[in-house]
Design an enzyme around this catalytic site. Sequence first.
Site: not given
Ligand code: SAH
Length: 239
Positions: A94, A122, A160, A175
């Site tokens: 994220p 985490e 794609r 698209d």
């Molecule tokens: N503590 C982190 C969240 C971990 S969520 C934070 O707050 O930034 C666990 C895993 O889910 C992450 O390591 C990632 O690989 C995935 N993940 C969660 N949200 C995501 C998103 N919006 N985009 C891509 N991967 C995501």
Amino acid sequence: MRIDVLTIFPEFFGQVFDFGIIRRARLAEIVSVNVHDIRDFAFNKHRMTDDRPFGGGDGMVMKPEPIFAAVEHILGTTNREDYPPRTRVVLLSPQGTVFKQAVAQRLADETEHLVLICGRYEGVDERVNERLVNEEISIGDYVLSGGETAAVVVADAVIRLLPEALGSETSAANDSFSDGLLDCPHYTRPADFMGMKVPDVLLSGDHAAIEKWRHEKALEKTRSNRKDLLEGENGECES
Ligand code: SAH
């Protein structure tokens, strides 16, 4: 293109790449997708892939060693400067830059080997980012429980766009997002469904008028649902 996915839940990917365009692209050998269990690269006593965070706090953190070993196995090195050309190692996170059609297009154009690392808990020990990862990608401003769903999103959007993946009967050019606008509305038979009629112009056979109508509708939809696209705030930064 070759895609390698690193995950602690390989079963998650059971059939997700077995449908429609993605399945066809795999069968046509336009792309191969390989899923690896990070646990197979955990050589510690209990094959642990996660551990408690330094500094305290909630949750667990994915350990670096198994991920380094997996990347070494796939790419022959754990130093991103030494990756073969046209190789990208992506960490789904994220905290990454937000995934857009332009990012998908760039990866489709410039990458032959894509490695997708899925986090859990985490997140992943930061040294993975420091040494292995070329880019961190987020699929949007929300937190998922794991990177697997995000990896499916990225892989699907990139595959794609590979030349020939869509076949001759369709094209990505119209698209949503490819020309900065959302797609226009689509209709099929019946021409009258429960009193709701298909716009006359689409039945007219007048191709120029149809094109004009589609462009106007795409613009209208974009204006109402995604003004930000028209204000040019949504492209990938040119840098
Ligand atoms: N503590 C982190 C969240 C971990 S969520 C934070 O707050 O930034 C666990 C895993 O889910 C992450 O390591 C990632 O690989 C995935 N993940 C969660 N949200 C995501 C998103 N919006 N985009 C891509 N991967 C995501």
